[in-house]
Design a protein around this motif. Structure first.
Motif, short mmCIF file in Angstrom:
data_model
loop_
_atom_site.label_atom_id
_atom_site.label_comp_id
_atom_site.label_asym_id
_atom_site.label_seq_id
_atom_site.Cartn_x
_atom_site.Cartn_y
_atom_site.Cartn_z
N PRO A 146 0.83 -1.21 0.00
CA PRO A 146 0.00 0.00 0.00
C PRO A 146 0.86 1.26 0.00
O PRO A 146 1.96 1.29 0.55
N GLU A 147 0.33 2.32 -0.63
CA GLU A 147 1.08 3.56 -0.76
C GLU A 147 1.14 4.34 0.55
O GLU A 147 0.25 4.23 1.39
N SER A 148 2.19 5.15 0.68
CA SER A 148 2.31 6.10 1.78
C SER A 148 2.73 7.45 1.21
O SER A 148 3.40 7.52 0.17
N LEU A 149 2.32 8.53 1.87
CA LEU A 149 2.60 9.87 1.36
C LEU A 149 4.10 10.16 1.45
O LEU A 149 4.72 9.99 2.50
N PHE A 150 4.66 10.64 0.34
CA PHE A 150 6.09 10.94 0.27
C PHE A 150 6.34 12.45 0.25
O PHE A 150 7.24 12.93 0.94
N ALA A 151 5.58 13.21 -0.53
CA ALA A 151 5.81 14.65 -0.64
C ALA A 151 4.54 15.30 -1.18
O ALA A 151 3.65 14.63 -1.71
N SER A 152 4.46 16.63 -1.04
CA SER A 152 3.31 17.36 -1.56
C SER A 152 3.74 18.76 -1.96
O SER A 152 4.79 19.26 -1.53
N GLY A 153 2.91 19.41 -2.79
CA GLY A 153 3.19 20.76 -3.26
C GLY A 153 2.92 20.86 -4.75
O GLY A 153 2.74 19.85 -5.44
N SER A 154 2.88 22.09 -5.26
CA SER A 154 2.62 22.28 -6.68
C SER A 154 3.80 21.84 -7.54
O SER A 154 3.62 21.46 -8.70
N SER A 155 5.00 21.89 -6.99
CA SER A 155 6.19 21.42 -7.68
C SER A 155 7.31 21.28 -6.67
O SER A 155 7.24 21.83 -5.56
N GLY A 156 8.35 20.57 -7.05
CA GLY A 156 9.49 20.44 -6.14
C GLY A 156 10.31 19.20 -6.44
O GLY A 156 10.00 18.43 -7.35
N CYS A 157 11.37 19.05 -5.68
CA CYS A 157 12.23 17.87 -5.76
C CYS A 157 12.55 17.42 -4.33
O CYS A 157 12.72 18.25 -3.44
N GLN A 158 12.60 16.12 -4.13
CA GLN A 158 12.88 15.58 -2.80
C GLN A 158 13.65 14.27 -2.93
O GLN A 158 13.37 13.47 -3.82
N TYR A 159 14.64 14.09 -2.04
CA TYR A 159 15.46 12.88 -2.08
C TYR A 159 14.79 11.75 -1.31
O TYR A 159 14.23 11.96 -0.23
N ALA A 160 14.86 10.56 -1.88
CA ALA A 160 14.48 9.33 -1.19
C ALA A 160 15.77 8.58 -0.91
O ALA A 160 16.37 8.00 -1.82
N SER A 161 16.23 8.60 0.34
CA SER A 161 17.55 8.07 0.70
C SER A 161 17.46 6.69 1.32
O SER A 161 18.42 6.25 1.97
N TRP A 162 16.36 5.99 1.11
CA TRP A 162 16.15 4.70 1.75
C TRP A 162 15.87 3.58 0.73
O TRP A 162 15.24 2.58 1.04
N ILE A 163 16.39 3.76 -0.50
CA ILE A 163 16.19 2.73 -1.52
C ILE A 163 17.01 1.49 -1.18
O ILE A 163 18.22 1.59 -0.94
N GLN A 164 16.37 0.33 -1.17
CA GLN A 164 17.04 -0.91 -0.79
C GLN A 164 17.32 -1.77 -2.02
O GLN A 164 16.54 -1.79 -2.97
N ALA A 165 18.43 -2.47 -1.97
CA ALA A 165 18.79 -3.36 -3.07
C ALA A 165 17.77 -4.49 -3.19
O ALA A 165 17.32 -5.04 -2.19
N GLY A 166 17.38 -4.80 -4.45
CA GLY A 166 16.44 -5.87 -4.69
C GLY A 166 14.98 -5.46 -4.55
O GLY A 166 14.09 -6.30 -4.71
N SER A 167 14.71 -4.18 -4.28
CA SER A 167 13.34 -3.70 -4.12
C SER A 167 12.97 -2.76 -5.26
O SER A 167 13.84 -2.12 -5.86
N THR A 168 11.68 -2.69 -5.56
CA THR A 168 11.17 -1.77 -6.58
C THR A 168 10.21 -0.79 -5.92
O THR A 168 9.49 -1.14 -4.97
N TYR A 169 10.18 0.42 -6.44
CA TYR A 169 9.36 1.49 -5.87
C TYR A 169 8.58 2.18 -6.99
O TYR A 169 9.12 2.41 -8.08
N SER A 170 7.34 2.51 -6.70
CA SER A 170 6.52 3.28 -7.62
C SER A 170 6.15 4.59 -6.94
O SER A 170 5.46 4.59 -5.92
#
Length: 228
Positions: A146-170
């Motif tokens: 299930p999805e969880s909220l990552f970021a919000s706003g009309s525009s922007g950039c944000q780092y996801a620093s928790w990417i794990q090997a062998g996993s896929t993210y949408s």
């Protein structure tokens, strides 16, 4: 039996009245409200003008439209003038038409290489932008969960620093905050490998003399002296 029916009739009447009061007229309106300083009107302001059935019109000196609508014309009309809106600013009427929310989202990199001899996670940068809507939300799902909220706003950039090997993210971009109107997605994969381990530091600050730090080429050197 007759006595029981007599007692039930008042209750049935009350239930019928309650259902009638809870009908469509008792429900909150979903019609767009007029922006501040404007008044919603129901009819086209000039005879002969072709107005789409889904368009909405306002009297006022500010040619604004509610969220989800864009102005198609602003002009002076007698209908708005008699309602008390002058044409000192060149218009007193605005017509708005529905617009579709749109947006884009990207990930850089989409494949995150992770040196498992040095760390267990990697980093990707998520950037997004929305149009014709005041804000957007980015939700993320890991391995189809299930999805969880990552970021919000009309525009922007944000780092996801928790990417794990062998996993896929949408990373999914939605219009507004209703989490229902999907505008786009960005996929990210964590890829692990075994590279060289991190180098051990030559200088250990704990062993430096008082008043010195590891500096000037990673050696103990006094803080008040410039490096050679």
């Amino acid at each position: 039996m007759t006595h029981r029916l007599t007692r039930l009739i008042p209750s049935l009447v009350l239930v019928t009245l309650a259902l009638a009061c809870s009908g469509p007229e008792a429900q909150p309106s979903t019609e767009p409200t007029a922006p501040e300083g404007q008044e919603r009107i129901e009819t086209p302001s000039e005879e002969g003008n072709v107005t789409a059935a889904s368009n909405i019109s306002f009297c006022g000196i500010v040619p604004g439209c509610p969220e989800g609508y864009a102005p198609v014309r602003a002009l002076c009309t007698a209908e708005c003038y008699v309602r008390g809106y002058s044409c000192d600013w060149g218009h007193n009427y605005v017509e708005c038409t529905p617009v579709q929310a749109s947006g884009s989202i990207s990930a850089n990199p989409t494949t995150v290489s992770i040196n498992l001899n040095q760390t267990s996670t990697g980093t990707t940068e998520i950037c997004w932008d929305v149009d014709n809507v005041s804000t957007g939300e980015v939700w993320v799902s890991m391995n189809g969960a299930p999805e969880s909220l990552f970021a919000s706003g009309s525009s922007g950039c944000q780092y996801a620093s928790w990417i794990q090997a062998g996993s896929t993210y949408s990373f999914n971009l939605y219009a507004g905050s209703s989490h229902s109107n999907l505008l786009g997605s960005a996929g990210v994969t964590g890829s692990g490998y075994y590279g060289p381990p991190p180098e051990e530091p030559i200088c250990n600050p704990a062993t430096c003399p008082s008043g010195s730090d590891c500096r000037c080429g990673d050696v103990c050197w006094p803080r008040n002296r410039e490096c050679p």
